[in-house]
Design an enzyme around this catalytic site. Structure first.
Site, PDB file in Angstrom:
ATOM      1  N   LYS A  49       0.850  -1.195   0.000  1.00  0.00           N
ATOM      2  CA  LYS A  49       0.000   0.000   0.000  1.00  0.00           C
ATOM      3  C   LYS A  49       0.883   1.241   0.000  1.00  0.00           C
ATOM      4  O   LYS A  49       1.867   1.316   0.732  1.00  0.00           O
ATOM      5  CB  LYS A  49      -0.870  -0.011   1.272  1.00  0.00           C
ATOM      6  CG  LYS A  49      -1.724   1.229   1.471  1.00  0.00           C
ATOM      7  CD  LYS A  49      -2.877   1.289   0.519  1.00  0.00           C
ATOM      8  CE  LYS A  49      -3.520   2.674   0.484  1.00  0.00           C
ATOM      9  NZ  LYS A  49      -4.527   2.778  -0.595  1.00  0.00           N
ATOM     10  N   CYS A 134      -0.881  10.376  -6.995  1.00  0.00           N
ATOM     11  CA  CYS A 134      -1.422  10.946  -5.770  1.00  0.00           C
ATOM     12  C   CYS A 134      -1.632  12.452  -5.951  1.00  0.00           C
ATOM     13  O   CYS A 134      -0.796  13.133  -6.531  1.00  0.00           O
ATOM     14  CB  CYS A 134      -0.399  10.645  -4.664  1.00  0.00           C
ATOM     15  SG  CYS A 134      -0.580  11.604  -3.192  1.00  0.00           S
ATOM     16  N   LYS A 170       4.929   4.775 -11.426  1.00  0.00           N
ATOM     17  CA  LYS A 170       3.562   4.321 -11.700  1.00  0.00           C
ATOM     18  C   LYS A 170       2.738   5.474 -12.265  1.00  0.00           C
ATOM     19  O   LYS A 170       2.583   6.516 -11.633  1.00  0.00           O
ATOM     20  CB  LYS A 170       2.898   3.776 -10.438  1.00  0.00           C
ATOM     21  CG  LYS A 170       1.494   3.245 -10.727  1.00  0.00           C
ATOM     22  CD  LYS A 170       0.969   2.410  -9.597  1.00  0.00           C
ATOM     23  CE  LYS A 170      -0.428   1.884  -9.909  1.00  0.00           C
ATOM     24  NZ  LYS A 170      -0.991   1.138  -8.783  1.00  0.00           N
TER      25      LYS A 170
HETATM   26  C1  LIG Z   1      -9.042  -0.203  -2.985  1.00  0.00           C
HETATM   27  C2  LIG Z   1      -7.897   0.206  -3.862  1.00  0.00           C
HETATM   28  C3  LIG Z   1      -6.808   0.888  -3.311  1.00  0.00           C
HETATM   29  C4  LIG Z   1      -5.733   1.270  -4.115  1.00  0.00           C
HETATM   30  N1  LIG Z   1      -4.669   1.910  -3.538  1.00  0.00           N
HETATM   31  C5  LIG Z   1      -3.593   2.238  -4.303  1.00  0.00           C
HETATM   32  C6  LIG Z   1      -2.423   2.807  -3.720  1.00  0.00           C
HETATM   33  O1  LIG Z   1      -2.336   3.017  -2.515  1.00  0.00           O
HETATM   34  N2  LIG Z   1      -1.385   3.113  -4.541  1.00  0.00           N
HETATM   35  C7  LIG Z   1      -1.404   2.878  -5.880  1.00  0.00           C
HETATM   36  O2  LIG Z   1      -0.425   3.151  -6.564  1.00  0.00           O
HETATM   37  N3  LIG Z   1      -2.491   2.310  -6.462  1.00  0.00           N
HETATM   38  C8  LIG Z   1      -3.582   1.985  -5.708  1.00  0.00           C
HETATM   39  N4  LIG Z   1      -4.669   1.382  -6.295  1.00  0.00           N
HETATM   40  C9  LIG Z   1      -4.654   1.140  -7.747  1.00  0.00           C
HETATM   41  C10 LIG Z   1      -4.195  -0.280  -8.078  1.00  0.00           C
HETATM   42  O3  LIG Z   1      -2.869  -0.511  -7.646  1.00  0.00           O
HETATM   43  C11 LIG Z   1      -4.253  -0.545  -9.597  1.00  0.00           C
HETATM   44  O4  LIG Z   1      -3.334   0.300 -10.249  1.00  0.00           O
HETATM   45  C12 LIG Z   1      -5.623  -0.286 -10.184  1.00  0.00           C
HETATM   46  O5  LIG Z   1      -6.627  -0.664  -9.271  1.00  0.00           O
HETATM   47  C13 LIG Z   1      -5.852  -1.031 -11.495  1.00  0.00           C
HETATM   48  O6  LIG Z   1      -5.698  -2.419 -11.358  1.00  0.00           O
HETATM   49  P1  LIG Z   1      -6.916  -3.448 -11.041  1.00  0.00           P
HETATM   50  O7  LIG Z   1      -8.017  -3.111 -12.006  1.00  0.00           O
HETATM   51  O8  LIG Z   1      -6.343  -4.804 -11.220  1.00  0.00           O
HETATM   52  O9  LIG Z   1      -7.326  -3.160  -9.642  1.00  0.00           O
HETATM   53  C14 LIG Z   1      -5.757   0.985  -5.512  1.00  0.00           C
HETATM   54  C15 LIG Z   1      -6.853   0.305  -6.053  1.00  0.00           C
HETATM   55  C16 LIG Z   1      -7.910  -0.091  -5.263  1.00  0.00           C
HETATM   56  C17 LIG Z   1      -9.072  -0.823  -5.888  1.00  0.00           C
END
Ligand SMILES: Cc1cc2nc3c(=O)[nH]c(=O)nc-3n(C[C@H](O)[C@H](O)[C@H](O)COP(=O)(O)O)c2cc1C
Ligand SMILES: Cc1cc2nc3c(=O)[nH]c(=O)nc-3n(C[C@H](O)[C@H](O)[C@H](O)COP(=O)(O)OP(=O)(O)OC[C@H]3O[C@@H](n4cnc5c(N)ncnc54)[C@H](O)[C@@H]3O)c2cc1C
Ligand code: FES
Lengths: 296, 270
Positions: A49, A134, A170
């Protein structure tokens, strides 16, 4: 040995991973919360996270809403802060045999440089993911990752303060031209790119006649964003020579293969672990069996 | 922090029975290795093999015996409809028991259990668990529902010493909301107990705190929130609590589901 050759070992800079399948930052928290559900040590790694210098409480109000094959979240980067992360979480992660990728973000430049310095004190950290999506205070809440000049300065600063640490930048999909941002990160010294973070969206509660989320905007993830992510990875991979980690909506082994064909060198699984925690390991097994699909 | 050992299991449906037009009881074979659970703990069920609906759906444990795991399911949308209509023999993936804080045994004390709608499920599990342990205190159930359709008769009556019901439309029991009924029962001296336990919509729990908070020594409530991971990882299901003048966010799935009702910062939560 044939089996050795087939092993899909993956590298970013000097950091090696046993396979190119990782958990994306956020959904899995610090990893350990999922240690009963997923055999985390069998994965290439877990992107933890995103942490900030100081702990963050996160957003008030509702934080999740399911959409058509997607999930909106407004967690607001709730995290334990650098001190507790490095003091408590990281040692436990390492002890559990999990390969961490440490995700960092900052709201302003001062916090950012301090966070990099704090990170540099921990010799266990050999790979960092810079979460450039962010909201940034100095940019009026806009993400650093939407401006190539800012990407350049943030990545350069990390490069100089974290010598020897592999750096992943990222990227956010909420931009006109993700290729130029990927190129900016590479030019500034990044060892790899992760694409994508969530897509901006919102929802409205029709009964209450107001936005579902207090912050109005939220981040969309899950199968709904896969086409957006795939196209972003396709373009980013053509714009840079460094490896690209693909993320966004992966919810089957086949989805992961699409990302490799689009030019990704590794994949990250996020939202899918909520309903199918076995998926990342199945992707890794398929790669082990069949090798990496060739890029198209 | 220790690694979490919570995991998912394949569970086979033994029976699924409609108990009212909108509610059913789905009974699973207790999966091998499924740990014992405490009142207020829940499971999260993957109701479909596809990505529609996407997330698992959380359900309080209504009963868990050596052989069976029972859930009370109200049809509220697509996911719950799929769960409620699962036939015998169908196998579903469910994670649990989830939840890090449960309802404490009242010991020998009398207790009032207030349930709104399917908030009934953890109350039934509480009553059965405590009685199985030999707890002697009297248990009063006060159940509120929109209408008779959501207030199934009798299958749980034997679990409590006394059951009172309220329906908003007056089709069964007291006409009005469950908090008004509880206030009336207390005023009339028809029930008195030092302990209050509740589970139901946030609005109901808040009204309980505001209107009957000073009538009980303690009030513990099992909360609901939309959930994704169910194990404290994603921080999506948080509730704001007041802790020494500050607001802190706790995960309903992992720090709860049970909290001290007086700690909840309602104005920060919508
Ligand atoms: C609940 C949640 C929390 C997330 N927190 C972060 C985070 O703290 N940092 C980050 O770079 N991406 C965060 N993401 C984004 C994911 O890392 C990812 O890039 C994005 O969800 C797309 O992938 P997915 O469709 O497989 O979830 C978060 C996504 C979700 C759903
Ligand atoms: C800890 C906990 C215990 C619960 N116990 C029971 C129970 O014993 N019996 C019962 O009938 N219901 C229970 N619920 C509520 C139940 O989970 C929802 O009714 C169900 O998820 C609705 O899904 P749906 O697809 O049918 O409805 P949808 O149309 O998707 O949504 C209908 C409503 O359910 C809510 N909801 C949707 N997805 C979720 C989710 N992932 N988590 C929580 N809420 C959601 C939405 O906010 C919405 O208000 C519980 C919820 C929680 C959090
Ligand atoms: S649902 Fe993820 S923290 Fe509670």
């Amino acid at each position: 040995m044939v089996t050795e050759e087939k092993k899909s070992v993956f590298r970013v800079g000097n950091a090696a991973f046993i396979n190119p399948v990782l958990l994306a930052s956020g959904p899995a928290g610090y990893g350990l919360e999922y240690s009963g559900m997923i055999r985390l040590a069998r994965l290439g790694g877990v992107v933890t996270k995103t942490i900030s210098l100081k702990p963050r409480a996160g957003n008030p109000g509702v934080r999740l809403r399911e959409t058509g094959s997607g999930l909106l979240n407004s967690v607001g980067l709730e995290n334990v802060g650098a001190a507790r992360f490095f003091g408590e979480k990281l040692p436990a992660i390492l002890e559990a045999g999990i390969r961490p990728v440490v995700s960092l973000a900052a709201e302003d430049w001062d916090d950012y440089t301090q966070l990099l310095d704090e990170t540099s004190c921990h010799r266990d950290v050999d790979v960092v993911e810079l979460n450039l999506s962010c909201p940034n205070v100095e940019r009026g809440g806009l993400a650093v990752g939407t401006d190539p000049a800012k990407v350049d300065s943030y990545v350069k600063e990390a490069r100089s303060r974290l010598p020897g640490v592999a750096l992943l930048a990222k990227l956010t999909p909420n931009v006109q031209d993700i290729a130029s941002l990927a190129a900016a990160a590479e030019g500034a010294g990044a060892d790899g790119i992760t694409a994508i973070n969530t897509v901006i969206g919102m929802d409205i509660d029709i009964g209450k006649r107001r936005p579902v989320f207090r912050m109005v905007r939220a981040g969309l993830s899950g199968p709904a964003i896969l086409p957006v992510a795939l196209e972003a990875v396709w373009r980013a991979a053509r714009a840079v020579k460094i490896p690209v980690m693909g993320a966004g909506g992966i919810s089957s082994v086949g989805d992961a293969m699409k990302f490799f064909m689009a030019g990704a060198a590794a994949v990250q699984v996020g939202t899918a672990i909520f309903y199918d925690p076995g998926l990342p390991e199945r992707i890794a097994e398929e790669l082990e069996r069949s090798g990496l699909p060739a890029r198209i | 922090m220790k690694g979490n050992t919570k995991r998912s299991y394949k569970a086979r449906v033994i029976s699924s029975e409609r108990i009212s037009p909108s509610c059913g009881v789905v009974v699973f074979e207790r999966p091998e290795g499924f740990p014992d659970a405490l009142p207020g703990q829940f499971v999260s069920v993957r109701v479909s093999d596809s990505t529609v609906p996407l997330l698992r759906r959380p359900y309080s444990i209504m009963d868990l015996t050596g052989l069976e795991l029972a859930l009370l399911v109200k049809v509220a949308g697509r996911g719950s409809a799929m769960l409620a209509s699962a036939g015998p023999g169908e196998v579903m993936d469910l994670a649990g028991p989830l939840g890090g804080a449960s309802f404490d045994d009242p010991g020998g004390d009398d207790a009032v259990l207030v349930a709104g709608g399917t908030g009934l499920a953890p109350m039934i599990f509480s009553a059965r668990t405590w009685k199985r342990r030999g707890s002697r205190g009297r248990l009063y159930l006060v159940h509120g529902a929109a209408s008779r359709d959501e207030s199934p008769d009798s299958f749980f009556e034997a679990d409590f010493d006394k059951v009172f019901r309220a329906t908003m439309d007056g089709s069964a029991g007291f006409s009005g909301d469950v908090v008004a009924l509880l206030a009336k029962l207390l005023d009339e001296g028809r029930i008195s107990a030092p302990l209050l336990y509740s589970c139901g919509p946030a609005g109901m729990v808040r009204a309980l705190v505001e209107r009957t908070g000073d009538r009980f020594k303690s009030h513990h409530t099992s909360l609901e929130a939309v959930m994704a991971c169910g194990v404290g990882a994603c921080r999506g299901c948080t509730v704001p609590l007041r802790e020494g003048g500050r607001i802190v966010f706790k995960a309903v799935c992992d720090d709860g589901t049970v909290f001290r009702a007086s700690d909840i910062a309602w104005e920060e939560w919508w």
